[in-house]
Motif scaffolding. Structure first.
Motif, PDB file in Angstrom:
ATOM      1  N   PHE A 104       0.646  -0.992  -0.148  1.00 49.44           N
ATOM      2  CA  PHE A 104       0.176  -0.418  -0.189  1.00 49.44           C
ATOM      3  C   PHE A 104       0.824   1.573   0.165  1.00 49.44           C
ATOM      4  N   THR A 105       0.064   2.186  -1.068  1.00 50.01           N
ATOM      5  CA  THR A 105       0.672   3.569  -0.953  1.00 50.01           C
ATOM      6  C   THR A 105      -0.154   4.667  -0.692  1.00 50.01           C
ATOM      7  N   ARG A 106       0.239   5.647   0.025  1.00 50.84           N
ATOM      8  CA  ARG A 106      -0.432   6.599   0.251  1.00 50.84           C
ATOM      9  C   ARG A 106      -0.413   7.799  -0.940  1.00 50.84           C
ATOM     10  N   VAL A 107      -1.883   7.825  -0.344  1.00 50.53           N
ATOM     11  CA  VAL A 107      -1.997   8.809  -1.382  1.00 50.53           C
ATOM     12  C   VAL A 107      -1.542  10.536  -1.400  1.00 50.53           C
ATOM     13  N   ILE A 108      -1.201  11.631  -2.490  1.00 44.71           N
ATOM     14  CA  ILE A 108      -0.878  12.261  -1.999  1.00 44.71           C
ATOM     15  C   ILE A 108      -1.840  13.818  -2.561  1.00 44.71           C
ATOM     16  N   ASN A 109      -3.020  14.054  -1.409  1.00 38.60           N
ATOM     17  CA  ASN A 109      -3.859  15.328  -2.261  1.00 38.60           C
ATOM     18  C   ASN A 109      -3.856  16.899  -1.695  1.00 38.60           C
ATOM     19  N   PRO A 110      -4.812  17.290  -2.172  1.00 39.48           N
ATOM     20  CA  PRO A 110      -4.914  18.753  -1.864  1.00 39.48           C
ATOM     21  C   PRO A 110      -5.275  18.432  -0.503  1.00 39.48           C
ATOM     22  N   VAL A 111      -5.934  17.334  -0.538  1.00 37.20           N
ATOM     23  CA  VAL A 111      -6.467  18.043   1.368  1.00 37.20           C
ATOM     24  C   VAL A 111      -6.041  17.293   2.465  1.00 37.20           C
ATOM     25  N   GLU A 112      -4.825  18.089   2.553  1.00 40.67           N
ATOM     26  CA  GLU A 112      -3.604  17.801   4.282  1.00 40.67           C
ATOM     27  C   GLU A 112      -3.525  16.276   4.684  1.00 40.67           C
ATOM     28  N   ASP A 113      -5.485  16.498   5.331  1.00 41.47           N
ATOM     29  CA  ASP A 113      -5.462  15.204   6.422  1.00 41.47           C
ATOM     30  C   ASP A 113      -6.223  14.109   5.797  1.00 41.47           C
ATOM     31  N   MET A 114      -6.240  14.280   4.229  1.00 45.39           N
ATOM     32  CA  MET A 114      -7.401  13.081   4.142  1.00 45.39           C
ATOM     33  C   MET A 114      -6.742  11.696   4.088  1.00 45.39           C
ATOM     34  N   GLU A 115      -6.747  10.652   4.565  1.00 47.72           N
ATOM     35  CA  GLU A 115      -5.641   9.614   4.167  1.00 47.72           C
ATOM     36  C   GLU A 115      -6.000   8.398   3.210  1.00 47.72           C
ATOM     37  N   ILE A 116      -5.212   7.985   2.417  1.00 43.18           N
ATOM     38  CA  ILE A 116      -6.334   7.131   0.978  1.00 43.18           C
ATOM     39  C   ILE A 116      -4.485   6.264   1.203  1.00 43.18           C
ATOM     40  N   TRP A 117      -4.856   4.876   0.925  1.00 47.30           N
ATOM     41  CA  TRP A 117      -4.041   3.812   0.535  1.00 47.30           C
ATOM     42  C   TRP A 117      -4.250   3.738  -0.161  1.00 47.30           C
ATOM     43  N   ILE A 118      -3.008   3.557  -1.846  1.00 49.46           N
ATOM     44  CA  ILE A 118      -4.001   2.618  -2.570  1.00 49.46           C
ATOM     45  C   ILE A 118      -2.599   1.249  -2.841  1.00 49.46           C
ATOM     46  N   ALA A 119      -3.504   0.236  -3.278  1.00 48.22           N
ATOM     47  CA  ALA A 119      -2.785  -1.143  -3.956  1.00 48.22           C
ATOM     48  C   ALA A 119      -3.750  -1.963  -4.807  1.00 48.22           C
TER      49      ALA A 119
END
Length: 88
Positions: free
Chosen positions: A3-18
């Protein structure tokens, strides 16, 4: 599967993808308030086939208390999906 954390414009939003074996997995952190996804607090895991235009399916047991628990549930789901494919 890693799993890799997605960098997004909402600073505190946590999303991981694999992804693995033609399946995509996403883990998101939800809370009742604040930035990001709103829902019962915890880590929500979902999956979908990569090469089909279908919506995501929530992994049973979501939301999980920890990211590690959500990752482990995705591994279990991947094992189930692999065995289902081999039976076809």
């Amino acid at each position: 599967m890693e799993f890799t954390r997605v960098i997004n414009p909402v600073e505190d939003m946590e999303i991981w993808i694999a992804s693995s074996d033609s399946f995509s997995f996403v883990i998101s952190c939800e809370s009742r308030s604040g930035p990001g996804f709103h829902g019962p607090p915890g880590y929500v895991a979902s999956w979908r086939p990569i090469h089909q235009n279908r919506g995501a399916i929530r992994v049973s047991g979501s939301p999980f208390k920890t990211l590690t628990e959500a990752e482990e549930a995705c591994w279990v789901m991947l094992g189930y999906l692999r065995s289902s494919l081999s039976e076809e």
